[in-house]
Design an enzyme around this catalytic site. Structure first.
Site, PDB file in Angstrom:
ATOM      1  N   ILE A  29       0.891  -1.109  -0.043  1.00  0.00           N
ATOM      2  CA  ILE A  29       0.018  -0.039  -0.043  1.00  0.00           C
ATOM      3  C   ILE A  29       0.944   1.202   0.023  1.00  0.00           C
ATOM      4  O   ILE A  29       1.837   1.264   0.847  1.00  0.00           O
ATOM      5  CB  ILE A  29      -1.063   0.009   1.107  1.00  0.00           C
ATOM      6  CG1 ILE A  29      -1.926   1.197   1.255  1.00  0.00           C
ATOM      7  CG2 ILE A  29      -0.257  -0.180   2.452  1.00  0.00           C
ATOM      8  CD1 ILE A  29      -3.187   1.014   1.826  1.00  0.00           C
TER       9      ILE A  29
ATOM     10  N   GLN B 137      -7.280  -1.047  12.245  1.00  0.00           N
ATOM     11  CA  GLN B 137      -6.553  -2.372  12.073  1.00  0.00           C
ATOM     12  C   GLN B 137      -5.006  -2.145  11.837  1.00  0.00           C
ATOM     13  O   GLN B 137      -4.302  -3.116  12.207  1.00  0.00           O
ATOM     14  CB  GLN B 137      -7.344  -3.069  11.120  1.00  0.00           C
ATOM     15  CG  GLN B 137      -6.785  -4.608  10.993  1.00  0.00           C
ATOM     16  CD  GLN B 137      -7.665  -5.807  10.192  1.00  0.00           C
ATOM     17  OE1 GLN B 137      -8.824  -5.499  10.310  1.00  0.00           O
ATOM     18  NE2 GLN B 137      -6.908  -6.472   9.486  1.00  0.00           N
ATOM     19  N   GLU B 138      -4.577  -1.376  10.946  1.00  0.00           N
ATOM     20  CA  GLU B 138      -3.081  -1.335  10.798  1.00  0.00           C
ATOM     21  C   GLU B 138      -2.570  -0.915  11.924  1.00  0.00           C
ATOM     22  O   GLU B 138      -1.419  -1.520  12.183  1.00  0.00           O
ATOM     23  CB  GLU B 138      -2.979  -0.184   9.297  1.00  0.00           C
ATOM     24  CG  GLU B 138      -1.562   0.130   9.364  1.00  0.00           C
ATOM     25  CD  GLU B 138      -1.109   0.984   8.297  1.00  0.00           C
ATOM     26  OE1 GLU B 138      -1.840   1.323   7.464  1.00  0.00           O
ATOM     27  OE2 GLU B 138       0.142   1.350   8.063  1.00  0.00           O
TER      28      GLU B 138
ATOM     29  N   HIS C 167      22.458  -6.697  28.637  1.00  0.00           N
ATOM     30  CA  HIS C 167      23.010  -7.734  28.142  1.00  0.00           C
ATOM     31  C   HIS C 167      24.614  -7.100  27.918  1.00  0.00           C
ATOM     32  O   HIS C 167      25.469  -8.122  27.467  1.00  0.00           O
ATOM     33  CB  HIS C 167      22.659  -7.961  26.342  1.00  0.00           C
ATOM     34  CG  HIS C 167      21.493  -9.226  26.310  1.00  0.00           C
ATOM     35  ND1 HIS C 167      20.251  -8.820  26.567  1.00  0.00           N
ATOM     36  CD2 HIS C 167      21.551 -10.192  25.766  1.00  0.00           C
ATOM     37  CE1 HIS C 167      19.503  -9.830  26.377  1.00  0.00           C
ATOM     38  NE2 HIS C 167      20.509 -10.603  25.713  1.00  0.00           N
TER      39      HIS C 167
ATOM     40  N   GLY D 216       2.949   4.015   9.940  1.00  0.00           N
ATOM     41  CA  GLY D 216       1.567   3.728  10.529  1.00  0.00           C
ATOM     42  C   GLY D 216       1.064   4.862  11.170  1.00  0.00           C
ATOM     43  O   GLY D 216       0.212   4.651  11.707  1.00  0.00           O
TER      44      GLY D 216
ATOM     45  N   THR E 100       2.870   8.571  13.100  1.00  0.00           N
ATOM     46  CA  THR E 100       3.770   8.775  14.255  1.00  0.00           C
ATOM     47  C   THR E 100       3.162   8.619  15.741  1.00  0.00           C
ATOM     48  O   THR E 100       1.814   8.977  15.946  1.00  0.00           O
ATOM     49  CB  THR E 100       4.609   9.698  14.105  1.00  0.00           C
ATOM     50  OG1 THR E 100       3.718  11.030  14.341  1.00  0.00           O
ATOM     51  CG2 THR E 100       5.438   9.971  12.878  1.00  0.00           C
TER      52      THR E 100
ATOM     53  N   GLU F 185       3.336  11.059  17.631  1.00  0.00           N
ATOM     54  CA  GLU F 185       2.576  12.529  17.848  1.00  0.00           C
ATOM     55  C   GLU F 185       1.292  12.407  17.011  1.00  0.00           C
ATOM     56  O   GLU F 185       0.300  13.069  17.767  1.00  0.00           O
ATOM     57  CB  GLU F 185       3.555  13.611  17.113  1.00  0.00           C
ATOM     58  CG  GLU F 185       4.908  13.817  17.742  1.00  0.00           C
ATOM     59  CD  GLU F 185       6.146  12.747  17.534  1.00  0.00           C
ATOM     60  OE1 GLU F 185       5.729  11.646  16.905  1.00  0.00           O
ATOM     61  OE2 GLU F 185       6.889  12.493  18.604  1.00  0.00           O
TER      62      GLU F 185
HETATM   63  C1  LIG Z   1      10.422   1.211   7.092  1.00  0.00           C
HETATM   64  C2  LIG Z   1       9.165   1.978   6.707  1.00  0.00           C
HETATM   65  C3  LIG Z   1       8.021   1.506   6.341  1.00  0.00           C
HETATM   66  C4  LIG Z   1       6.977   2.210   5.897  1.00  0.00           C
HETATM   67  N1  LIG Z   1       6.022   1.653   5.107  1.00  0.00           N
HETATM   68  C5  LIG Z   1       5.107   2.198   4.550  1.00  0.00           C
HETATM   69  C6  LIG Z   1       4.036   1.877   3.431  1.00  0.00           C
HETATM   70  O1  LIG Z   1       4.098   0.386   3.108  1.00  0.00           O
HETATM   71  N2  LIG Z   1       3.337   2.579   3.106  1.00  0.00           N
HETATM   72  C7  LIG Z   1       3.347   4.048   3.189  1.00  0.00           C
HETATM   73  O2  LIG Z   1       2.354   4.529   2.431  1.00  0.00           O
HETATM   74  N3  LIG Z   1       4.146   4.500   4.076  1.00  0.00           N
HETATM   75  C8  LIG Z   1       5.063   3.766   4.588  1.00  0.00           C
HETATM   76  N4  LIG Z   1       5.897   4.265   5.529  1.00  0.00           N
HETATM   77  C9  LIG Z   1       5.843   5.495   5.723  1.00  0.00           C
HETATM   78  C10 LIG Z   1       5.439   5.939   7.114  1.00  0.00           C
HETATM   79  O3  LIG Z   1       4.130   5.941   7.493  1.00  0.00           O
HETATM   80  C11 LIG Z   1       5.870   7.557   7.257  1.00  0.00           C
HETATM   81  O4  LIG Z   1       7.144   7.671   7.323  1.00  0.00           O
HETATM   82  C12 LIG Z   1       5.186   8.104   8.764  1.00  0.00           C
HETATM   83  O5  LIG Z   1       3.693   8.321   8.474  1.00  0.00           O
HETATM   84  C13 LIG Z   1       5.740   9.702   9.040  1.00  0.00           C
HETATM   85  O6  LIG Z   1       5.644  10.412   7.713  1.00  0.00           O
HETATM   86  P1  LIG Z   1       6.877  11.239   7.360  1.00  0.00           P
HETATM   87  O7  LIG Z   1       8.066  10.215   7.240  1.00  0.00           O
HETATM   88  O8  LIG Z   1       6.635  11.926   6.145  1.00  0.00           O
HETATM   89  O9  LIG Z   1       7.259  12.466   8.512  1.00  0.00           O
HETATM   90  P2  LIG Z   1       6.831  13.712   8.768  1.00  0.00           P
HETATM   91  O10 LIG Z   1       5.222  13.849   8.553  1.00  0.00           O
HETATM   92  O11 LIG Z   1       7.332  14.717   7.992  1.00  0.00           O
HETATM   93  O12 LIG Z   1       6.911  13.947  10.229  1.00  0.00           O
HETATM   94  C14 LIG Z   1       8.067  14.222  10.712  1.00  0.00           C
HETATM   95  C15 LIG Z   1       8.102  14.715  12.473  1.00  0.00           C
HETATM   96  O13 LIG Z   1       6.898  15.731  12.532  1.00  0.00           O
HETATM   97  C16 LIG Z   1       5.867  15.320  13.365  1.00  0.00           C
HETATM   98  N5  LIG Z   1       4.815  15.732  12.946  1.00  0.00           N
HETATM   99  C17 LIG Z   1       4.084  15.778  11.505  1.00  0.00           C
HETATM  100  N6  LIG Z   1       3.023  16.286  11.732  1.00  0.00           N
HETATM  101  C18 LIG Z   1       2.725  16.695  13.221  1.00  0.00           C
HETATM  102  C19 LIG Z   1       1.554  17.294  13.748  1.00  0.00           C
HETATM  103  N7  LIG Z   1       0.390  17.554  13.201  1.00  0.00           N
HETATM  104  N8  LIG Z   1       1.787  17.554  15.188  1.00  0.00           N
HETATM  105  C20 LIG Z   1       2.923  17.058  15.918  1.00  0.00           C
HETATM  106  N9  LIG Z   1       3.954  16.472  15.206  1.00  0.00           N
HETATM  107  C21 LIG Z   1       3.940  16.356  14.006  1.00  0.00           C
HETATM  108  C22 LIG Z   1       6.034  13.884  13.267  1.00  0.00           C
HETATM  109  O14 LIG Z   1       5.431  12.995  14.415  1.00  0.00           O
HETATM  110  C23 LIG Z   1       7.386  13.389  13.272  1.00  0.00           C
HETATM  111  O15 LIG Z   1       8.110  13.312  14.192  1.00  0.00           O
HETATM  112  C24 LIG Z   1       7.088   3.368   5.961  1.00  0.00           C
HETATM  113  C25 LIG Z   1       8.202   4.196   6.747  1.00  0.00           C
HETATM  114  C26 LIG Z   1       9.305   3.484   6.817  1.00  0.00           C
HETATM  115  C27 LIG Z   1      10.506   4.038   7.561  1.00  0.00           C
END
Ligand SMILES: Cc1cc2nc3c(=O)[nH]c(=O)nc-3n(C[C@H](O)[C@H](O)[C@H](O)COP(=O)(O)OP(=O)(O)OC[C@H]3O[C@@H](n4cnc5c(N)ncnc54)[C@H](O)[C@@H]3O)c2cc1C
Length: 382
Positions: free
Chosen positions: A126, A244-245, A341, A366, A368, A370
């Site tokens: 997805i 569910q995710e 450990h 899934g 953060t 926050e």
């Molecule tokens: C190993 C891995 C697997 C993943 N798998 C998938 C996948 O299969 N499909 C998919 O679509 N995505 C996937 N992701 C993406 C993941 O869901 C996103 O990285 C995550 O949702 C955070 O988005 P971002 O990285 O853009 O961070 P940002 O949205 O840029 O956030 C950066 C920081 O700002 C904070 N922040 C943002 N908005 C707010 C707010 N309103 N209030 C307070 N703090 C805030 C966040 O909490 C975070 O600390 C994956 C990521 C990784 C690393």
């Protein structure tokens, strides 16, 4: 405290999945970690053994039992065995992608895709996140503009789990770029469609055997038959499926914390310093007692969330609380366990070291921590 949600059929299923992990995952896990990719044959073997789509109706080859306790057991056993990276693709396939098909697909789409999803011939993914947006999904830039009987998809996605192995990808895109939430739809983009390219298999801190990739869409022609759910309802579909995710990630989180604790109890009994087992120092004993308490409390909450999901009453804020609490718990538990450990906790040949690097992502993907707290806070009227 004894867990009360499982019945004898679940215990049998647990035993059989544990055997599967021993035979089909553990012997290959190190090679997958080195390769940065779980071999896709794992999906075929899991499908053959009945571990994909336990909730898919039997007419499509599935188990025909809608009961998330089976998903929970798969996830827990993967964590207990210390093969998180190798199992993440399977839990994403079963717990996160499959429900979109079960909840939204037309009968024709079910006929087309479910048998392959259940057999492991069609690996799912997805794609929501883009290089420029993650948390703020409504701001996505990928477009899918209708042109007769097809959509023309342009844009890119990143961090996509199963990004290399996947055959069918649920892509969230704007069918009406003038709108925010209301302009979003879900389309199935298939391996081999012209203009659909995969980027690098991204080099991650942990979960090395899990392929995570960038996806690019350049004028990809996606037939309207591949629209999943309703046009313009993509955001609603995502919001409906996200609890569910998040519960799936929470189950893995508490499972990982339990596994870390189990390994550390063993280690603290064997390892000696100053002539006594390190677990017998008061500090170690207190740390172990604190971790056990937190893990057991969390386990009981998660079990109740699973029951609530089965009964259709798991709310978005229940799932958000489960997700942020258990993944933060996982993070601090594995950190404390590494400390107990000593130097061996930093060596990847010890499962606790791998659990440490694998844990760091779970408070981020899934949604953060926050964002989870935002959901909980808003549900309290703020
Ligand atoms: C190993 C891995 C697997 C993943 N798998 C998938 C996948 O299969 N499909 C998919 O679509 N995505 C996937 N992701 C993406 C993941 O869901 C996103 O990285 C995550 O949702 C955070 O988005 P971002 O990285 O853009 O961070 P940002 O949205 O840029 O956030 C950066 C920081 O700002 C904070 N922040 C943002 N908005 C707010 C707010 N309103 N209030 C307070 N703090 C805030 C966040 O909490 C975070 O600390 C994956 C990521 C990784 C690393």
């Amino acid at each position: 405290m004894q867990r009360t949600i499982f019945e004898p059929s679940h215990e049998l299923f647990r035993e059989s999945f544990r055997t599967f992990v021993e035979k089909e995952m553990k012997p290959h896990f190190e090679a997958w970690e080195q390769a940065g990719l779980t071999d896709r044959s794992l999906f075929l073997r899991a499908g053959e053994a009945g571990f994909l789509g336990t909730d898919v109706p039997e007419q499509y080859g599935g188990g025909g039992v809608k009961d998330f306790r089976y998903n929970q057991i798969i996830s827990e056993e993967i964590q207990y065995a210390g093969v998180a990276g190798g199992g993440a693709g399977i839990t994403l396939h079963n717990d996160i992608c499959l429900p979109y098909y079960l909840n939204l697909a037309t009968p024709e789409q079910l006929d087309r895709w479910l048998p392959g999803i259940v057999s492991g011939e069609l690996i799912t993914a997805i794609a929501m996140t883009e290089p420029g947006i993650g948390s703020d999904l409504a701001g996505m830039q990928t477009t899918a503009i209708r042109d007769g009987d097809r959509y023309i998809v342009n844009g890119s996605k990143t961090f996509i789990t199963n990004g290399i192995n996947s055959d069918i990808v649920i892509v969230a895109a704007k069918t009406d770029p003038t709108q925010k939430h209301k302009g979003m739809s879900l389309l199935i983009v298939e391996r081999g469609m012209k203009g659909f390219e995969r980027g690098r298999n991204l080099e991650k801190v942990g979960l090395h055997s899990q392929d995570t990739a960038e996806l690019f869409f350049n004028d990809v022609e996606v037939p309207v038959e591949n629209l999943l759910g309703e046009e313009g309802k993509g955001f609603v579909h995502l919001v409906t499926n996200l609890p569910q995710e998040r519960l799936s990630i929470a189950v893995a989180g508490v499972g990982a914390a339990q596994a870390a604790l189990n390994w550390t109890v063993e280690y603290a009994k064997e390892r000696k310093a100053f002539g006594q087992p390190i677990g017998s120092f008061q500090n170690s004993r207190f740390k172990l007692a604190e971790m056990r308490t937190e893990v057991e409390v969390a386990t009981q909450y998660i079990d109740q969330c699973v029951v609530a999901l089965n009964e259709g009453r798991l709310s978005a804020d229940d799932a958000a609380m489960a997700k942020w609490w258990t993944t933060e718990l996982q993070k601090r538990t594995v950190d404390t366990c590494v400390q107990l450990h000593g130097g061996y906790g930093y060596m990847l040949e010890y499962p606790i070291a791998r659990a440490y690097v694998d844990a760091r992502i779970t408070t981020i993907y899934g949604g953060t921590t926050e964002i989870m707290k935002e959901i909980v806070g808003r549900s309290m009227g703020f």
